[in-house]
Motif scaffolding. Structure first.
Motif, PDB file in Angstrom:
ATOM      1  N   HIS A 182      89.191  50.364  -3.644  1.00 22.61           N
ATOM      2  CA  HIS A 182      89.326  49.767  -2.417  1.00 22.61           C
ATOM      3  C   HIS A 182      88.045  49.720  -1.736  1.00 22.61           C
ATOM      4  O   HIS A 182      87.852  51.355  -1.612  1.00 22.61           O
ATOM      5  N   VAL A 184      87.316  50.964   2.716  1.00 21.71           N
ATOM      6  CA  VAL A 184      88.154  51.191   4.197  1.00 21.71           C
ATOM      7  C   VAL A 184      87.032  50.973   5.039  1.00 21.71           C
ATOM      8  O   VAL A 184      85.854  51.940   4.947  1.00 21.71           O
ATOM      9  N   HIS A 265      84.826  54.741   3.809  1.00 24.80           N
ATOM     10  CA  HIS A 265      85.612  55.141   2.331  1.00 24.80           C
ATOM     11  C   HIS A 265      85.303  54.285   1.457  1.00 24.80           C
ATOM     12  O   HIS A 265      85.848  53.328   1.770  1.00 24.80           O
ATOM     13  N   ALA A 267      86.851  53.640  -2.195  1.00 27.42           N
ATOM     14  CA  ALA A 267      87.532  54.551  -3.628  1.00 27.42           C
ATOM     15  C   ALA A 267      86.790  53.764  -5.068  1.00 27.42           C
ATOM     16  O   ALA A 267      87.040  52.394  -4.810  1.00 27.42           O
ATOM     17  N   PHE A 331      88.394  63.799  -2.583  1.00 28.18           N
ATOM     18  CA  PHE A 331      87.808  62.984  -1.385  1.00 28.18           C
ATOM     19  C   PHE A 331      86.781  63.035  -1.575  1.00 28.18           C
ATOM     20  O   PHE A 331      86.219  64.887  -1.589  1.00 28.18           O
ATOM     21  N   GLU A 344      86.310  59.063  -2.576  1.00 23.62           N
ATOM     22  CA  GLU A 344      86.718  58.719  -2.924  1.00 23.62           C
ATOM     23  C   GLU A 344      86.768  58.903  -4.204  1.00 23.62           C
ATOM     24  O   GLU A 344      86.717  57.473  -4.721  1.00 23.62           O
TER      25      GLU A 344
HETATM   26 FE   FE2 Z   1      91.068  55.371   0.104  1.00 25.66          FE
END
Ligand code: FE2
Length: 376
Positions: A182, A184, A265, A267, A331, A344
């Motif tokens: 994902h 963000v 971020h 991931a 993280f 992440e």
């Molecule tokens: Fe995340």
């Protein structure tokens, strides 16, 4: 309050007007792409893939493409100052410009999204060379960030027309990073719902998870977050906005240093987080430190897990559980000197959520870093 509606995103009877096949690539605008590409290669285990620059007929910029499994990064730097790439770096520092999405029909993706109100970044265009053709189009999203739709079903080349193979004798071992789980975005005060509506209206995404400031606050950095997912769940974009707390929100610090909204971020998935993070740490990647007390009680909260706790504690890996399983996550510290973008690393063992149970420990760790920078 948490509202969980996972796995019920698009009913079979509905048609997804924007079918996405996943993340195609992430493009970073950086001050020195040659060095950045080598940093990501050596520290994170990417391989050299492709290159475009003056030698290939591109006069104003240079791009290096690196890949690890299904994860493709493009590092782009401007060669002159009078262009939007240079402006982007002047304002934001190094950061993510493009979250590119793989589609079957980039022309249709552009028509469907722009007719629903998305602002065009790039009308559909066909790029071709002897390996076939790629169709690209794009729309704007939060801040100066854009989505580029990439249709590559008629292309057999390395990356895209205009790029040549990047030959390099430096071939670092993979660290087991697989694909984007994902991405963000941090948006401004009261802007989260604006962007939630944008993803709903123009891209047909659904809000699958919501965290309000009571989930993510008290004495810690307050923020609110809504997770947006496309129909098949391949693409997930959580959107954060700052919330009032006793101390400055981590999202506010980001907005201040990025000079606006942008990607907070990325991931990245792995199948073996202990091996991946051990290797990343050996190569100098730094992660947020979690206090030992976290590990004294974590198994009471998450129950039995397959892994030994000791290596997780040694590496600082966090654990959380939802109705469908558990997840392991960690993280990184910011990847550039401005406290903006970080990564992440996540290993999902059934869980489809985002580690809500770790927010408190995580934000305490973030807050310590923020305090060290004098920004709390
Ligand atoms: Fe995340």
């Amino acid at each position: 309050m948490e509202i969980l509606r996972s796995n019920s995103i698009i009913q079979p009877s509905q048609t997804d007007f924007l079918p996405l096949l996943g993340t195609d690539y992430v493009e970073f605008y950086v001050g020195n792409a040659r060095q950045a590409a080598n940093f990501y290669k050596n520290s994170f285990g990417f391989e050299s893939l492709a290159y475009a620059g003056p030698e290939t007929g591109v006069k104003d910029k240079v791009s290096y493409v690196i890949r690890q499994h299904r994860l493709t990064f493009v590092l782009t730097t401007p060669l002159r100052t009078d262009n939007e790439i240079a402006d982007h770096i002047y304002r934001h520092g190094d950061g993510v410009k493009v979250l590119a999405l793989m589609v079957d029909d980039a022309t249709n993706a552009w028509h469907e999204t722009t007719k629903r109100g998305a602002v065009s970044y790039m009308a559909p265009q066909i790029l071709s060379d002897s390996d076939g053709e790629v169709v690209v189009s794009g729309i704007e999203t939060y801040g100066d960030t854009v989505h580029v739709f990439v249709e590559r079903k008629n292309y057999h080349g390395l990356f895209m027309p205009g790029f040549v193979k990047w030959e390099s004798r430096c071939k670092p071992q993979s660290t087991g990073l697989l694909y984007v789980d994902h991405c963000v975005g941090n948006v401004g005060w009261n802007q989260m719902n604006v962007w939630v509506k944008f993803y709903e209206d123009t891209m047909g995404f659904k809000n699958i998870l919501t965290f309000d400031d009571k989930d993510i606050s008290t004495e810690y950095s307050a923020l609110m977050s809504k997770v947006m997912s496309n129909g098949n769940g391949y693409v997930k974009f959580p959107i954060n906005e700052p919330a009032e707390g006793k101390k400055k929100s981590q999202v506010e610090e980001y907005l201040e240093f990025y000079q606006g909204e942008g990607v907070q971020h990325i991931a990245i998935a792995t199948n073996n987080i202990v091996e991946t993070v051990s290797e990343l740490q050996n190569r100098g990647v730094e992660f947020l430190k979690i206090p030992p007390s976290y590990y004294e009680t974590v198994l009471n909260r998450v129950g039995t897990i397959d892994e030994d706790l000791a290596p997780l504690q040694k590496l600082g890996i966090l654990i959380d559980r939802d109705d469908e399983g558990y997840l392991l996550q960690i993280f990184s510290k910011p990847l550039q000197d401005r406290p903006t973008l970080f990564f992440e690393i996540i290993q999902r063992k059934g869980a489809k959520s985002f580690g809500k149970g770790n927010f408190k420990a995580l934000f305490q760790a973030l807050e310590r870093e923020q305090d060290l920078r004098g920004n709390l």
